[in-house]
Design an enzyme around this catalytic site. Structure first.
Site, PDB file in Angstrom:
ATOM      1  N   GLU A   1     -21.889   1.607  31.629  1.00  0.00           N
ATOM      2  CA  GLU A   1     -20.593   1.785  30.967  1.00  0.00           C
ATOM      3  C   GLU A   1     -19.925   0.472  30.596  1.00  0.00           C
ATOM      4  O   GLU A   1     -19.258   0.355  29.574  1.00  0.00           O
ATOM      5  CB  GLU A   1     -19.644   2.600  31.858  1.00  0.00           C
TER       6      GLU A   1
ATOM      7  N   GLU B   1     -24.443   9.840  37.127  1.00  0.00           N
ATOM      8  CA  GLU B   1     -23.351  10.391  37.951  1.00  0.00           C
ATOM      9  C   GLU B   1     -23.570  11.874  38.248  1.00  0.00           C
ATOM     10  O   GLU B   1     -23.240  12.352  39.327  1.00  0.00           O
ATOM     11  CB  GLU B   1     -22.005  10.155  37.253  1.00  0.00           C
TER      12      GLU B   1
ATOM     13  N   ALA C   1     -22.522  10.194  29.087  1.00  0.00           N
ATOM     14  CA  ALA C   1     -21.551  10.996  28.350  1.00  0.00           C
ATOM     15  C   ALA C   1     -21.891  10.882  26.866  1.00  0.00           C
ATOM     16  O   ALA C   1     -22.599   9.957  26.460  1.00  0.00           O
ATOM     17  CB  ALA C   1     -20.159  10.438  28.612  1.00  0.00           C
TER      18      ALA C   1
ATOM     19  N   GLY D   1     -22.882   8.779  32.831  1.00  0.00           N
ATOM     20  CA  GLY D   1     -22.572  10.130  33.294  1.00  0.00           C
ATOM     21  C   GLY D   1     -23.808  10.899  33.734  1.00  0.00           C
ATOM     22  O   GLY D   1     -23.724  11.788  34.585  1.00  0.00           O
TER      23      GLY D   1
END
Ligand code: 3HC
Ligand code: NAI
Length: 703
Positions: free
Chosen positions: A124, A104, A62, A101
């Site tokens: 994370e 993911e 992210a 992310g």
């Protein structure tokens, strides 16, 4: 199509390419671009869809800069849901590092292929977060709950082949070119009639998870949490993956991610993430400053530090020659290096072969002529200015022109050392931390005359050997050790005031320090500080000052090395134990000195120990010894095990409020005297203006 995401039909495959330098983070425009491309691919004649990235890496996560700001559509879960529900297979083609992310996104795809050098991971936790886009639900479905727990709470990336063995990716590509190999893989899957494989359709059999698994994990992780709550929430998400249907598990993950993203711990750890990268940049040095090639290194002195420093360079394939006073010292130094590697082999973290290769990179000599051809010398002999000057004069006479001459001194004046040579512009400080092969921090010290190229090279080589570099100017103790003196002083003063060593240390350990100050003194050796104090003439004449440390040394209690110091140590396990003898000695000394002992609140213990760090840090900023407050945070987190979840001393001060810190320092000044508590003018100014260090730094850079 958006500027950062392109789409084209190539050989009947819909090809989505993300190109958002530097690391293809999932900013709003990237999310929107991927979504549009996916929608377009649903409508065209493509047989399958490949998602890959340009530049150095697959999506690295992210966009961390977006955290804490109002969310902008489309959210990542929406993008992932469109990928997962695509009417044709979506294949992630991974190179570089697919992190957070980014990984993911690939887990929502139907297939994942990767280059052999690629890595995947969910880091994370290192930002005080948990994977918030399905990572905690999909990884256990693919790799099992135990592997998922280790991967997500550890946060370390996993290499492609291992990831394949774990079931996290489907194929390691062999072709040279990522795009064509991935398209070929897509054709192969299509040809074989491969199904739309959705990770969500895998069910986890609760019977595969041993009874008590999650409770045990929580207890174990809490022991090393140091103020972080993310590990605990990760366990909750994995529990949900086992016990709840996918959508409920995702909702639970989303809820806990939301809690963490707003937590002070994560804000602090995100601060450290950016601070670390910022610290590598030297303000008045242009980005293009040329660096010198470092192909061979010499280390002078093969003691505690020299050995570790040599290992750092050998580890990245740079040959090192170690110089010692005589053959016996040299054999001892090289022997310790061999022993250190052997321990790593025993732990299964290094192969015998690799060990021999590393040892082969380090040679030894007692003849300075053997360092004539090196590109960098790091001096690590005894902490004695005249000896260091003598050695630098010798280095100057033998080393080739352009070689960088660095000193690992902890306290000596780098300018005085540089003046012993005819090339002070090539002299720089490279202050490693013990053990040098393990500790991440490198303070790079800029002397008055250090050339830009020498400085830029020291920073670059520091990064290459895996260190986090921070720049310091010349002063006694540079940034880190200079700040430390008030911290250690107050820890000992608190003993006289009525605390036991365990009470002082446990307050700081609860705060998150890896080790309290007194236990740390025992580890480093109380004799080291004792000797350093004897050489100083600037200390206040006060019999309370370092009273206990001095007495212990005079009794032969040097700390861990003599199995006794502030504590007693089990010689086998090195575990510490409170020592009633020390506790009663403290009482006797307090009575002799007329100090009335009292119950000291935990809050005072923290303020007395931590506020001197902040106050000295402010002075260091005023004197421009450190470039920015965040550099000081980096020094403390990576060099002194200050808890990342508190963001370093200067970030912590901003959270407490500089006025509160200043007022408390004034209170201590009035109680204990100006010789110890002298508020920094910068701290006073900011306290009065109601500003933070971060604000001051921003305003200063804009001015
Ligand atoms: N968001 C925003 N900026 C990022 C970023 C990210 N995820 N990752 C890196 N950057 C920036 C850095 O700040 C740096 O900026 P600068 O040049 O202005 O200083 C630049 O990208 C280059 O980064 P590095 O210097 O670290 O480059 P390296 O090549 O050494 O390393 C990397 C590349 C391994 C990808 C490393 O940058 C990294 O580890 N990045 C963070 C990865 C991460 O933590 N991802 C998880 C994010 S949280 C998440 O995904 C939540 C999700 O579950 C919902
Ligand atoms: P040490 O005492 O373990 O090792 C010093 C070595 O230098 C000895 O092996 C000695 O034989 C060798 N030596 C002495 N004179 C020499 C000469 N003329 N030529 C070649 N070798 C010579 O010392 P340590 O702890 O490794 O410290 C070295 C330097 O690193 C000091 O400046 C110290 O302040 C600094 N430092 C130490 C840290 C620590 O935690 N020990 C941390 C950071 C810096």
């Amino acid at each position: 199509m958006s500027e950062v995401v392109s789409y084209q039909l190539k050989e009947n495959v819909g090809l989505i390419v993300v190109n958002s330098p530097p690391v293809n983070a999932l900013s709003q425009s990237v999310r929107e671009g991927i979504l549009k491309a996916l929608n377009q691919a649903q409508e065209d004649s493509s047989k399958a869809i490949v998602l890959r990235c340009d530049g150095r890496t697959f999506i690295a996560g992210a966009d961390i800069t977006e955290f804490g700001k109002p969310p902008q559509a489309p959210g990542l879960p929406e993008v992932l849901s469109v990928i997962e529900n695509s009417n044709k297979p979506v294949i992630a083609a991974i190179h570089g590092t697919a992190l957070g992310g980014g990984f993911e996104v690939s887990l929502a795809c139907h297939y994942r292929c990767a280059t052999p050098s690629a890595k995947v991971g969910l880091p994370e936790v290192k930002l005080g977060l948990l994977p918030g886009a399905g990572g905690t639900q999909r990884v256990p479905r693919l790799a099992g709950v135990k592997a998922a727990l280790d991967m997500i709470t550890g946060g370390n990336p996993i290499a492609a082949h291992k990831a394949k063995d774990m079931g996290l990716i489907d194929e390691v590509l062999t072709g040279e070119d990522l795009e064509s190999s991935a398209i070929a893989y897509a054709h192969e899957l299509h040809g074989a009639g491969a199904p739309l494989k959705r990770v969500r359709d895998v069910t986890i059999d609760p019977a595969t998870v041993e009874a008590g698994f999650f409770d045990e994990a929580r207890t174990r992780l809490a022991k090393r949490a140091r103020g972080q709550i993310a590990q605990d929430r990760i366990v909750s998400c994995l529990e949900a993956a086992v016990n709840l249907p996918m959508d409920e598990g995702l909702a639970r993950e989303r809820e806990l991610f939301g809690e963490l993203v707003m937590s002070p711990e994560s804000a602090a750890m995100r601060h450290i993430f950016f601070a670390e990268r910022q610290a590598a940049k030297i303000k008045d040095l242009s980005e293009g400053t040329a660096t010198r090639d470092i192909r061979k290194v010499a280390v002078i002195g093969g003691g505690t530090m020299g050995g570790g420093i040599a290992m750092c360079f050998a580890g990245v394939g740079i040959p090192v020659v170690m110089v010692e006073v005589d053959q016996e010292a040299l054999d001892r130094g090289l022997g310790i290096i061999r022993k250190n590697y052997a321990i790593t082999v025993q732990k299964g973290k290094l192969s015998e072969n690799k060990m021999e290769q590393l040892i082969g990179m380090i040679s030894g000599t007692t003849n300075y002529d053997d360092i004539a051809d090196v590109d960098l010398v790091v001096e690590a002999v005894f902490e004695d200015l005249s000896l260091k000057k003598e050695i630098f004069a010798k280095m100057d006479s033998v080393c080739k022109s352009g070689a960088i001459l660095a000193t690992n001194t902890s306290y000596q004046d780098v300018d005085a050392i540089a003046a012993a040579t005819n090339r002070p512009d090539d002299v720089v400080g490279m202050h490693f931390f013990s053990p040098a092969n393990v500790m991440k921090l490198l303070e790079v010290v800029r002397g008055n005359q250090t050339a830009d190229a020498a400085l830029a090279t020291a920073m670059a080589i520091g990064k290459k050997i895996g260190k986090v570099c921070a720049l310091s100017g010349v002063c006694y103790g540079f940034i880190g050790n200079r700040m430390l003196s008030g911290y250690g002083r107050e820890a000992q003063m608190l003993l006289l005031d009525g605390c036991t060593p365990a009470r002082v240390d446990s307050a700081l350990e609860t705060f998150g320090m890896a080790m309290g100050p007194l236990a740390m003194g025992d580890l480093a050796g109380l004799d080291v500080g004792y000797k350093a104090r004897q050489a100083r003439t600037d200390l206040p004449d006060d019999s309370k000052l370092y009273r206990m440390g001095t007495l212990l040394v005079e009794m032969g209690r040097y700390g861990q090395k003599t199995a006794s110091g502030f504590y007693k140590y089990d010689p086998e396990t090195r575990r510490r134990k409170s020592d009633p003898e020390v506790e009663s000695m403290i009482k006797t000394e307090a009575a002799k000195l007329g100090v009335e002992q009292r119950e000291v609140e935990e809050d005072e213990i923290l303020a007395r120990c931590l506020y001197p760090l902040i106050n000295e840090g402010a002075k260091i900023l005023e004197e421009e010894i450190a470039q920015r407050p965040s550099d000081i945070d980096v020094v403390y987190v990576f060099g002194y095990a200050f808890p990342a979840a508190k963001g370093g001393p200067m970030f912590y001060a901003d959270q407490v409020g500089l006025k509160n810190v200043y007022d408390r320092i004034c209170e201590f000044r009035d109680r204990y005297g100006e010789q110890y508590w002298q508020p920094s003018p910068l701290l006073e100014q900011l306290a009065k203006e109601g500003k933070t260090f971060a604000q001051w730094d921003r305003e200063r850079s804009m001015a």
